[in-house]
Scaffold this active site. Structure first.
Site: not given
Length: 217
Positions: A121, A139
């Site tokens: 991420k 996320d």
């Protein structure tokens, strides 16, 4: 409504209504954004932004942070979630940048994930925000919103990322990441989504399903 229609409608709405979406983390260089994103794991951007000005002042370059002690970094971030791990990650990240990349933040997610404290991420955030690479960071907000509104049925972060990557055009992906984060943060919240105030409700699968259930009663 099929998935292609959802993507087209949602893309058109956000392109018109949120054309300049960007990260709410404050930073002044790729290196400082990397610090901020590492700190933002399981912590709000608002709290991170309260602490980064002093971090940035004390450590303007990777070489400065690489030479810092654990106690020095920990003292500056101790009220952020998981300060012990994050202090170690920040120092390790800076040392790896200096040692392996000449102090430059790489633009390739596959290189970025080699840095301590940098997962997929975080790597995708840096590659997208700094270098405009056609990747999407997933996320908790992006994961939840994508599944709720019907952009993905993926049960893992990787599966959701694949669906979003396959269906958002490359030039749209950096913006789509911020669209979904901000939508999840302020409109499509986890506990109480603001469906009446949602601009994309007409393309939302959950909203569509709830309407169908009401009609059947």
């Amino acid at each position: 409504m099929d998935r292609g229609e959802r993507y087209r409608g949602i893309t058109e709405w956000f392109s018109e209504n949120m054309p300049s979406a960007r990260s709410e983390l404050q930073y002044d260089s790729p290196f400082h954004l990397l610090i901020a994103v590492i700190l933002s794991a399981q912590c709000t951007d608002k709290r991170v932004n309260m602490h980064t000005p002093e971090l940035f002042r004390r450590f303007p370059l990777p070489e400065d942070l690489a030479a810092a002690s654990f106690e020095e970094v920990y003292g500056l971030i101790k009220s952020i979630s998981f300060p012990n791990n994050k202090a170690r990650h920040l120092i390790g990240m800076a040392r790896a940048l200096v040692r392996d990349f000449g102090g430059r933040v790489p633009d390739d997610p596959e290189e970025l994930v080699k840095l301590p404290g940098v997962g997929r991420k975080t790597a995708n955030v840096i590659a997208s925000v700094v270098y405009d690479r056609p990747v999407i960071a997933v996320d908790t907000h992006v994961f939840r919103v994508s599944r709720r509104i019907g952009l993905s049925d993926g049960k893992t972060v990787e599966a959701v990322e694949k669906d979003l990557t396959d269906n958002f055009a490359p030039e749209i992906r950096p913006s789509a990441h911020h669209w979904l984060i901000l939508h999840g943060r302020y409109v499509c919240t986890a506990r109480k989504p603001d469906c009446p105030g949602c601009g994309i409700s007409r393309w939302c699968r959950e909203h569509e399903d709830s309407g169908s259930k009401k009609e059947q009663r």
